[in-house]
Design a protein around this motif. Structure first.
Motif, mmCIF file in Angstrom:
data_model
loop_
_atom_site.group_PDB
_atom_site.id
_atom_site.type_symbol
_atom_site.label_atom_id
_atom_site.label_comp_id
_atom_site.label_asym_id
_atom_site.label_seq_id
_atom_site.Cartn_x
_atom_site.Cartn_y
_atom_site.Cartn_z
ATOM 1 N N UNK A 1 -6.117 -23.977 6.539
ATOM 2 C CA UNK A 1 -6.995 -24.620 7.045
ATOM 3 C C UNK A 1 -6.339 -25.410 8.194
ATOM 4 N N UNK A 2 -5.175 -25.918 8.033
ATOM 5 C CA UNK A 2 -4.492 -26.659 9.144
ATOM 6 C C UNK A 2 -4.270 -25.744 10.414
ATOM 7 N N UNK A 3 -3.805 -24.686 10.098
ATOM 8 C CA UNK A 3 -3.824 -23.617 11.150
ATOM 9 C C UNK A 3 -5.067 -23.550 12.105
ATOM 10 N N UNK A 4 -6.094 -23.413 11.264
ATOM 11 C CA UNK A 4 -7.462 -23.145 11.983
ATOM 12 C C UNK A 4 -7.982 -24.457 12.607
ATOM 13 N N UNK A 5 -7.810 -25.489 12.053
ATOM 14 C CA UNK A 5 -7.787 -26.726 13.007
ATOM 15 C C UNK A 5 -7.125 -26.828 14.313
ATOM 16 N N UNK A 6 -5.723 -26.359 14.178
ATOM 17 C CA UNK A 6 -4.652 -26.769 15.373
ATOM 18 C C UNK A 6 -5.486 -25.545 16.395
ATOM 19 N N UNK A 7 -5.800 -24.477 15.887
ATOM 20 C CA UNK A 7 -6.225 -23.497 16.897
ATOM 21 C C UNK A 7 -7.343 -23.786 17.415
ATOM 22 N N UNK A 8 -8.503 -24.297 16.868
ATOM 23 C CA UNK A 8 -9.579 -24.965 17.269
ATOM 24 C C UNK A 8 -9.293 -25.866 18.396
ATOM 25 N N UNK A 9 -8.453 -26.915 17.905
ATOM 26 C CA UNK A 9 -8.286 -27.963 18.985
ATOM 27 C C UNK A 9 -7.600 -27.521 20.214
ATOM 28 N N UNK A 10 -6.681 -26.456 20.004
ATOM 29 C CA UNK A 10 -5.850 -25.826 21.096
ATOM 30 C C UNK A 10 -6.911 -25.314 22.003
ATOM 31 N N UNK A 11 -7.716 -24.483 21.502
ATOM 32 C CA UNK A 11 -8.793 -23.886 22.433
ATOM 33 C C UNK A 11 -9.662 -24.771 23.108
ATOM 34 N N UNK A 12 -9.911 -25.969 22.654
ATOM 35 C CA UNK A 12 -10.693 -26.904 23.279
ATOM 36 C C UNK A 12 -10.008 -27.637 24.387
ATOM 37 N N UNK A 13 -8.779 -27.597 24.341
ATOM 38 C CA UNK A 13 -8.202 -28.178 25.488
ATOM 39 C C UNK A 13 -7.552 -26.986 26.653
ATOM 40 N N UNK A 14 -7.828 -26.030 26.304
ATOM 41 C CA UNK A 14 -7.573 -25.074 27.591
ATOM 42 C C UNK A 14 -8.724 -25.086 28.539
ATOM 43 N N UNK A 15 -8.360 -24.873 29.669
ATOM 44 C CA UNK A 15 -9.391 -24.867 30.899
ATOM 45 C C UNK A 15 -10.361 -23.566 30.580
ATOM 46 N N UNK A 16 -9.918 -22.462 30.354
ATOM 47 C CA UNK A 16 -10.786 -21.302 29.866
ATOM 48 C C UNK A 16 -11.015 -21.048 28.490
ATOM 49 N N UNK A 17 -12.112 -21.870 27.739
ATOM 50 C CA UNK A 17 -12.181 -21.819 26.427
ATOM 51 C C UNK A 17 -13.018 -20.329 25.805
ATOM 52 N N UNK A 18 -12.519 -19.890 24.966
ATOM 53 C CA UNK A 18 -13.230 -18.926 24.073
ATOM 54 C C UNK A 18 -13.820 -19.440 22.991
ATOM 55 N N UNK A 19 -15.006 -19.270 23.064
ATOM 56 C CA UNK A 19 -16.059 -19.794 22.130
ATOM 57 C C UNK A 19 -15.810 -18.879 20.821
ATOM 58 N N UNK A 20 -15.388 -17.578 20.866
ATOM 59 C CA UNK A 20 -15.506 -16.815 19.789
ATOM 60 C C UNK A 20 -14.287 -17.300 18.676
ATOM 61 N N UNK A 21 -13.236 -17.772 19.605
ATOM 62 C CA UNK A 21 -11.822 -18.018 18.534
ATOM 63 C C UNK A 21 -12.233 -19.399 17.997
#
Length: 53
Positions: free
Chosen positions: A1-21
């Motif tokens: 669960x912690x890894x999923x949270x970290x991945x979601x937060x990392x995706x939001x900080x990227x300039x090209x956001x991937x909605x599916x991830x």
């Protein structure tokens, strides 16, 4: 669960956001929370057992 949270937060900080991830990370987090809450006993468990008797 912690890894999923970290991945979601990392995706939001990227300039090209991937909605599916982000969606997959949220789904994994929600499934983990459901499994965790299923293991947690209810506060009213003792009261329900007494009412059944």
């Amino acid at each position: 669960m912690i890894i999923a949270i970290l991945i979601a937060l990392y995706e939001q900080s990227c300039t090209d956001k991937n909605v599916y991830i982000t969606i997959v990370a949220i789904v994994v987090f929600m499934i983990g929370m459901m499994q965790l809450s299923a293991k947690t006993p209810s506060k009213n468990q003792d009261k329900e057992e007494q009412d059944a008797e």
